[in-house]
Design a protein around this motif. Structure first.
Motif, PDB file in Angstrom:
ATOM      1  N   GLU A 120      54.973 -11.959  13.854  1.00 10.04           N
ATOM      2  CA  GLU A 120      54.595 -12.720  12.665  1.00 10.04           C
ATOM      3  C   GLU A 120      53.857 -13.992  13.048  1.00 10.04           C
ATOM      4  N   PHE A 121      54.334 -14.680  14.081  1.00 13.92           N
ATOM      5  CA  PHE A 121      53.650 -15.888  14.544  1.00 13.92           C
ATOM      6  C   PHE A 121      52.320 -15.544  15.201  1.00 13.92           C
ATOM      7  N   ILE A 122      52.295 -14.468  15.980  1.00 13.21           N
ATOM      8  CA  ILE A 122      51.055 -14.060  16.638  1.00 13.21           C
ATOM      9  C   ILE A 122      49.968 -13.767  15.612  1.00 13.21           C
ATOM     10  N   MET A 123      50.342 -13.053  14.545  1.00  9.98           N
ATOM     11  CA  MET A 123      49.355 -12.716  13.517  1.00  9.98           C
ATOM     12  C   MET A 123      48.876 -13.957  12.780  1.00  9.98           C
ATOM     13  N   LEU A 124      49.743 -14.946  12.680  1.00  7.38           N
ATOM     14  CA  LEU A 124      49.327 -16.227  12.097  1.00  7.38           C
ATOM     15  C   LEU A 124      48.289 -16.897  12.992  1.00  7.38           C
ATOM     16  N   TYR A 125      48.519 -16.902  14.305  1.00  7.39           N
ATOM     17  CA  TYR A 125      47.552 -17.485  15.233  1.00  7.39           C
ATOM     18  C   TYR A 125      46.236 -16.711  15.215  1.00  7.39           C
ATOM     19  N   MET A 126      46.322 -15.386  15.061  1.00  6.16           N
ATOM     20  CA  MET A 126      45.124 -14.551  15.092  1.00  6.16           C
ATOM     21  C   MET A 126      44.200 -14.806  13.904  1.00  6.16           C
ATOM     22  N   ILE A 127      44.709 -15.391  12.848  1.00  4.03           N
ATOM     23  CA  ILE A 127      43.866 -15.723  11.693  1.00  4.03           C
ATOM     24  C   ILE A 127      42.759 -16.678  12.117  1.00  4.03           C
ATOM     25  N   PHE A 128      43.066 -17.562  13.049  1.00  4.36           N
ATOM     26  CA  PHE A 128      42.127 -18.616  13.445  1.00  4.36           C
ATOM     27  C   PHE A 128      41.283 -18.227  14.659  1.00  4.36           C
ATOM     28  N   ALA A 129      41.546 -17.067  15.232  1.00  5.34           N
ATOM     29  CA  ALA A 129      40.850 -16.670  16.456  1.00  5.34           C
ATOM     30  C   ALA A 129      39.641 -15.801  16.160  1.00  5.34           C
ATOM     31  N   ASP A 130      38.640 -15.929  16.986  1.00  7.71           N
ATOM     32  CA  ASP A 130      37.483 -15.031  16.921  1.00  7.71           C
ATOM     33  C   ASP A 130      37.785 -13.847  17.837  1.00  7.71           C
ATOM     34  N   SER A 131      38.418 -12.831  17.272  1.00  2.96           N
ATOM     35  CA  SER A 131      38.783 -11.641  18.051  1.00  2.96           C
ATOM     36  C   SER A 131      37.815 -10.492  17.769  1.00  2.96           C
ATOM     37  N   PHE A 132      36.588 -10.865  17.414  1.00  5.78           N
ATOM     38  CA  PHE A 132      35.617  -9.859  16.955  1.00  5.78           C
ATOM     39  C   PHE A 132      34.360  -9.819  17.810  1.00  5.78           C
ATOM     40  N   LYS A 133      34.461 -10.330  19.039  1.00  9.89           N
ATOM     41  CA  LYS A 133      33.319 -10.283  19.955  1.00  9.89           C
ATOM     42  C   LYS A 133      33.051  -8.862  20.431  1.00  9.89           C
ATOM     43  N   TYR A 134      34.117  -8.086  20.579  1.00 13.66           N
ATOM     44  CA  TYR A 134      34.025  -6.729  21.082  1.00 13.66           C
ATOM     45  C   TYR A 134      34.866  -5.790  20.226  1.00 13.66           C
ATOM     46  N   LEU A 135      34.644  -4.495  20.444  1.00 15.31           N
ATOM     47  CA  LEU A 135      35.440  -3.458  19.783  1.00 15.31           C
ATOM     48  C   LEU A 135      35.379  -3.553  18.260  1.00 15.31           C
ATOM     49  N   THR A 136      34.201  -3.772  17.732  1.00 13.08           N
ATOM     50  CA  THR A 136      33.990  -3.779  16.286  1.00 13.08           C
ATOM     51  C   THR A 136      32.860  -2.809  15.959  1.00 13.08           C
ATOM     52  N   ILE A 137      32.839  -2.360  14.700  1.00 16.64           N
ATOM     53  CA  ILE A 137      31.759  -1.467  14.290  1.00 16.64           C
ATOM     54  C   ILE A 137      30.551  -2.258  13.816  1.00 16.64           C
ATOM     55  N   ASN A 138      30.746  -3.554  13.603  1.00 17.14           N
ATOM     56  CA  ASN A 138      29.631  -4.408  13.211  1.00 17.14           C
ATOM     57  C   ASN A 138      28.959  -4.975  14.453  1.00 17.14           C
ATOM     58  N   LYS A 139      27.659  -4.965  14.477  1.00 16.74           N
ATOM     59  CA  LYS A 139      26.927  -5.529  15.594  1.00 16.74           C
ATOM     60  C   LYS A 139      27.088  -7.035  15.591  1.00 16.74           C
ATOM     61  N   VAL A 140      27.511  -7.583  16.738  1.00 16.94           N
ATOM     62  CA  VAL A 140      27.728  -9.025  16.841  1.00 16.94           C
ATOM     63  C   VAL A 140      26.384  -9.744  16.819  1.00 16.94           C
ATOM     64  N   SER A 141      26.235 -10.643  15.879  1.00 13.58           N
ATOM     65  CA  SER A 141      24.972 -11.370  15.736  1.00 13.58           C
ATOM     66  C   SER A 141      24.857 -12.472  16.777  1.00 13.58           C
ATOM     67  N   LYS A 142      23.634 -12.817  17.098  1.00 20.28           N
ATOM     68  CA  LYS A 142      23.401 -13.888  18.049  1.00 20.28           C
ATOM     69  C   LYS A 142      23.758 -15.229  17.419  1.00 20.28           C
ATOM     70  N   VAL A 143      24.056 -16.179  18.288  1.00 21.31           N
ATOM     71  CA  VAL A 143      24.467 -17.505  17.817  1.00 21.31           C
ATOM     72  C   VAL A 143      23.310 -18.180  17.099  1.00 21.31           C
ATOM     73  N   LYS A 144      23.557 -18.548  15.839  1.00 20.08           N
ATOM     74  CA  LYS A 144      22.529 -19.233  15.061  1.00 20.08           C
ATOM     75  C   LYS A 144      22.851 -20.713  14.895  1.00 20.08           C
ATOM     76  N   ASN A 145      24.133 -21.029  14.901  1.00 23.51           N
ATOM     77  CA  ASN A 145      24.565 -22.407  14.715  1.00 23.51           C
ATOM     78  C   ASN A 145      25.476 -22.796  15.875  1.00 23.51           C
ATOM     79  N   PRO A 146      24.952 -23.504  16.886  1.00 27.13           N
ATOM     80  CA  PRO A 146      25.756 -23.874  18.056  1.00 27.13           C
ATOM     81  C   PRO A 146      27.003 -24.677  17.697  1.00 27.13           C
ATOM     82  N   SER A 147      26.897 -25.546  16.702  1.00 27.51           N
ATOM     83  CA  SER A 147      28.045 -26.365  16.303  1.00 27.51           C
ATOM     84  C   SER A 147      29.172 -25.496  15.753  1.00 27.51           C
ATOM     85  N   LEU A 148      28.791 -24.501  14.919  1.00 27.59           N
ATOM     86  CA  LEU A 148      29.787 -23.593  14.366  1.00 27.59           C
ATOM     87  C   LEU A 148      30.422 -22.753  15.472  1.00 27.59           C
ATOM     88  N   GLU A 149      29.615 -22.352  16.446  1.00 29.41           N
ATOM     89  CA  GLU A 149      30.134 -21.557  17.566  1.00 29.41           C
ATOM     90  C   GLU A 149      31.148 -22.363  18.374  1.00 29.41           C
TER      91      GLU A 149
END
Length: 308
Positions: A120-149
């Motif tokens: 339950e705590f792990i899933m709470l932490y995962m809300i804030f994590a970018d766990s979508f760099k790999y293993l997704t069906i969506n193509k990861v877009s290139k960085v457009k906003n360095p500050s946001l990254e």
């Protein structure tokens, strides 16, 4: 691991993605194993006493409607788990999954275990994590906003560190509690554990319980490892040793006490102790072993994941 430069890169990018998929399969497996008992575990007509409410940060919700329509709820729950596994919806879906998981745990408290509390705590932490760099069906877009990254990197790194710090605290608190319990302090806890009929994972349990050397060493070793793990695991030269020692305890519980989900979940968090470079090196070695077979069968493999 260096705690500095949290904004420079997502230090857990690879394993966050792997762990996201693991969580999804872990949750789906639990539903699959409960499939024949869903009316007993969820329905208002069940003879089991259930929690009447679900609490979200002091907000209280009644569970009666959900119990009357538990098939709809579980259908939505499974759907969210599946799209989370594929990385659809990203952090919004991660938030939805956490809320549904919390409701599911309250609806089905009798099927929960100690590992579910950590999850339950792990899933709470995962809300804030970018766990979508790999293993997704969506193509990861290139960085457009360095500050946001940079902001995403900070939150991802904090989430990853939060998971392993939470793990360390859990071990330390467990060790402290054991040290203050009479059976553990006197070195006989393993005897009682291996003698319990409900935890007879193997036919050797009772024999081991009667071995004084095994009982004494395993009891005190468990306390020492749990107490020192949170400190020594952060030293690179000692990290693997501590992971093997603590992992050995979990494997032992898995085999001899037949407690499965709890141990698998704790072991799965160990991947956060390794850097992206270490994961890439490991994946390269794995790919080098299986690449000839995959090429022969013309099966695509995630080459970009390990060569990027």
């Amino acid at each position: 691991m260096k705690l500095l430069n949290l904004e420079s890169e997502n230090k857990f990018a690879i394993y966050l993605s792997i762990f996201r998929v693991f969580i999804a399969f872990h949750l789906l497996k639990k539903i699959f194993l409960q499939w024949d008992y869903l009316p007993i575990l969820y329905s208002n007509k069940s003879f089991i006493a259930h929690s009447d409410t679900t609490n979200f940060f002091s907000f209280v919700f009644e569970n009666d409607w959900l119990r009357d329509n538990y098939t709809i709820f579980l259908g939505l729950y499974v759907f969210i788990v599946i799209i989370y596994a594929f990385g659809i919806g990203k952090n919004v879906v991660a938030l939805a999954l956490y809320l549904l998981y919390k409701i599911n745990t309250d609806l089905n408290g009798y099927a929960a275990n100690g590992g579910d509390n950590l999850l339950e705590f792990i899933m709470l932490y995962m809300i804030f994590a970018d766990s979508f760099k790999y293993l997704t069906i969506n193509k990861v877009s290139k960085v457009k906003n360095p500050s946001l990254e940079k902001i995403k990197n900070v939150f991802s790194n904090l989430a990853g560190y939060s998971i392993i710090i939470h793990l360390c605290i859990a071990y330390f608190v467990s060790g402290i509690n054991k040290a203050h319990a009479d059976v553990w302090f006197n070195g006989v806890a393993t005897y009682y554990t291996f003698s319990l009929e409900s935890y007879q994972g193997t036919s050797f349990n009772k024999s081991l319980a009667l071995n004084g050397y095994f009982v004494t060493i395993s009891t005190y070793a468990t306390i020492l490892i749990e107490l020192y793990f949170p400190v020594l695991v952060w030293f690179r030269k000692l990290r693997n040793i501590m992971l093997v020692l603590m992992g050995g305890i979990h494997v032992g519980i898995y085999i001899f006490m037949a407690i499965y989900d709890f141990e698998i979940l704790f072991l799965s968090t160990y991947g956060f102790f390794f850097s992206n470079d270490e994961w890439k090196s490991f994946l390269r070695r794995i790919l080098s072993k299986v690449k000839p077979a995959l090429d022969k069968l013309r099966i695509p493999y995630p080459q970009a994941l390990i060569l990027e």
